[in-house]
Design a protein around this motif. Structure first.
Motif, short mmCIF file in Angstrom:
data_model
loop_
_atom_site.label_atom_id
_atom_site.label_comp_id
_atom_site.label_asym_id
_atom_site.label_seq_id
_atom_site.Cartn_x
_atom_site.Cartn_y
_atom_site.Cartn_z
N UNK A 139 0.83 -1.28 -0.05
CA UNK A 139 0.03 -0.03 -0.03
C UNK A 139 0.97 1.24 0.09
N UNK A 140 0.69 2.25 -1.06
CA UNK A 140 1.43 3.35 -0.96
C UNK A 140 1.48 4.11 0.49
N UNK A 141 2.49 4.70 0.92
CA UNK A 141 2.54 5.70 1.94
C UNK A 141 3.85 4.77 2.93
N UNK A 142 3.73 5.08 4.17
CA UNK A 142 4.48 4.75 5.12
C UNK A 142 3.83 3.79 6.37
N UNK A 143 4.35 2.74 6.71
CA UNK A 143 4.13 2.08 7.95
C UNK A 143 4.43 2.37 9.14
N UNK A 144 5.77 2.92 9.17
CA UNK A 144 6.57 3.66 10.37
C UNK A 144 7.52 4.51 9.57
N UNK A 145 7.88 5.65 10.39
CA UNK A 145 8.82 6.68 9.90
C UNK A 145 10.11 5.96 9.62
N UNK A 150 6.55 3.67 0.43
CA UNK A 150 6.15 2.76 -0.75
C UNK A 150 5.50 3.77 -1.68
N UNK A 151 5.71 3.86 -3.24
CA UNK A 151 4.88 4.53 -4.02
C UNK A 151 4.63 3.81 -5.40
N UNK A 152 3.56 3.99 -5.74
CA UNK A 152 3.40 3.32 -7.19
C UNK A 152 4.00 4.18 -8.05
N UNK A 153 3.78 3.98 -9.33
CA UNK A 153 4.47 4.73 -10.59
C UNK A 153 3.39 5.29 -11.43
N UNK A 154 3.22 6.75 -11.57
CA UNK A 154 2.31 7.29 -12.44
C UNK A 154 3.20 7.17 -13.97
N UNK A 155 2.59 6.47 -14.86
CA UNK A 155 3.19 6.27 -16.02
C UNK A 155 2.64 7.41 -17.10
N UNK A 156 1.62 7.49 -17.01
CA UNK A 156 0.99 8.77 -18.00
C UNK A 156 -0.28 9.36 -17.48
N UNK A 157 -0.49 10.48 -18.14
CA UNK A 157 -1.70 11.10 -17.59
C UNK A 157 -1.43 11.93 -16.22
N UNK A 177 -3.94 11.98 -4.56
CA UNK A 177 -3.09 11.27 -5.69
C UNK A 177 -2.84 10.07 -5.77
N UNK A 178 -3.50 9.14 -6.50
CA UNK A 178 -3.62 7.68 -6.08
C UNK A 178 -2.51 6.91 -6.17
N UNK A 179 -1.30 7.61 -6.98
CA UNK A 179 -0.19 6.71 -6.86
C UNK A 179 0.65 6.44 -5.54
N UNK A 180 0.15 7.67 -4.48
CA UNK A 180 0.91 7.81 -3.51
C UNK A 180 0.15 7.59 -2.08
N UNK A 181 -1.18 7.45 -2.49
CA UNK A 181 -2.11 7.11 -1.14
C UNK A 181 -2.83 6.13 -1.42
N UNK A 182 -3.42 5.46 -0.35
CA UNK A 182 -4.21 4.38 -0.41
C UNK A 182 -5.39 4.37 -0.93
N UNK A 214 -4.27 10.10 6.53
CA UNK A 214 -4.12 10.19 5.19
C UNK A 214 -4.75 11.28 4.51
N UNK A 215 -5.64 11.21 3.57
CA UNK A 215 -6.30 12.70 2.76
C UNK A 215 -7.15 13.60 3.67
#
Length: 338
Positions: A139-145, A150-157, A177-182, A214-215
């Motif tokens: 899951x994007x984000x952090x479990x502990x500092x 973890x981030x996903x990768x925005x490929x286009x758009x 921003x869905x590549x960096x948030x759950x 989160x958001x």
């Protein structure tokens, strides 16, 4: 509002989003669409074009179009089931009774299989696709500092999209921003929000901390429920940024004026994980920090009535109990785990 990812007008006030919601993904009388078996490849027939009257197209037809592009580019062999493409997320997301007929730019695709060239073709050639994200494990984000984020990768758009959540006091619109948030899937009943509203009804807090914001969904719901002072915090830059942005998006419903921003998106992205509290934004009755949960008490007012600890990894009950005890000893007030 200018989108920090693509620079376009992807982010609208909540009132604008909600005004467009009725019938947003409904078919017009001229729409037609086939329902495909998601457990099989799509049939070898021509994919339907968008409706010439309303410009929408049934989601299964859109997925079949995406499938054929991915096969053509070699990302799929053509024997995989339609469901193997990945996860479709509509913009805006809300509880729907029926599968959607998609308008241009209303679909974000999350996929493990997609390549960069394919992603560019999908954004340029499939009108409903607004962005394509290649997913990683987890899951994007952090479990502990202390751990790598973890981030996903925005490929286009663009991967900025909104979800609409119901509360007793009315809906809230939450951008992310869905590549960096759950992912949060809106339902008719949101158990986390209902749990928060029950706590507020019992305790009538004047101050509330959304300590892993989160958001900002829970904090926004608390403000809408009438809590006078809401403090939001998250150690992850994207969470802190979009929390602040979502206060701005919902300011009419919250009955507030200007939201003052202290850090830009790029400022926060340069230091993606914070320990010591960094002020991000403030408004009447609201403050947003980027901070490690363990360091946040340093900037809190002396009396906190209620805190939500919406932690990653809640299945580790001993870890959650340890964090809750530490918070209780330093901050006090009521604590609940959504």
């Amino acid at each position: 509002m200018s989108c920090p990812v693509c620079g376009h007008d992807c982010v609208e006030d909540a009132s604008t989003v909600l005004a467009k919601l009725p019938g947003r993904f409904d078919p017009c009388p001229d729409c037609m669409g086939l329902i495909y078996d998601k457990r099989s490849p799509p049939p070898d027939i021509d994919t339907a074009e968008p409706c010439p009257t309303c410009g929408r197209r049934f989601i299964d037809e859109v997925f079949a179009h995406i499938y054929r592009v991915m096969v053509d580019e070699g990302d799929l062999a053509g024997t995989e089931p339609l469901a193997a493409l990945g996860t479709p997320l509509v913009n805006p997301g809300f509880a729907m009774r029926n599968p959607p007929y998609l308008s241009p730019g209303s679909l974000l695709l999350l996929s493990r299989e997609v390549g960069e060239r394919t992603a560019r073709r999908l954004v340029s050639g499939v009108p409903e696709v607004r962005g394509v994200v290649r997913t990683a494990d987890g899951t994007p984000g952090i479990r502990d500092t202390g751990l790598e984020p973890l981030e996903h990768t925005l490929l286009a758009g663009c991967d900025v999209r909104a979800d609409v959540f119901p509360t007793r006091a009315g809906p809230i619109v939450v951008y992310k921003q869905q590549s960096v948030l759950h992912i949060e899937f809106p339902r008719d009943r949101n158990e986390k929000i209902l749990s928060l509203e029950r706590q507020i009804s019992r305790q009538h807090p004047r101050t509330f901390v959304d300590a892993c914001s989160g958001p900002g969904t829970l904090g926004l719901a608390a403000s809408l429920a009438g809590v006078e002072c809401v403090i939001y915090s998250d150690a992850w830059y994207a969470a802190a940024y979009w929390t602040a942005h979502n206060i701005q998006v919902n300011r009419e419903a919250l009955g507030i004026g200007e939201v003052k921003f202290y850090r830009s998106y790029n400022d926060l992205r340069r230091s993606p994980v914070a320990r010591e509290p960094v002020p991000v934004a403030s408004a009447e009755g609201s403050r947003v920090y980027q901070a490690d949960l363990r360091c946040l008490p340093a900037v809190l007012p002396p009396e906190i009535d209620l805190t939500a600890l919406d932690l990653f990894g809640k299945e580790d009950s001993s870890r959650v109990a340890r964090i809750a005890r530490a918070w209780q000893s330093r901050v006090g007030g009521g604590i609940f785990i959504p």
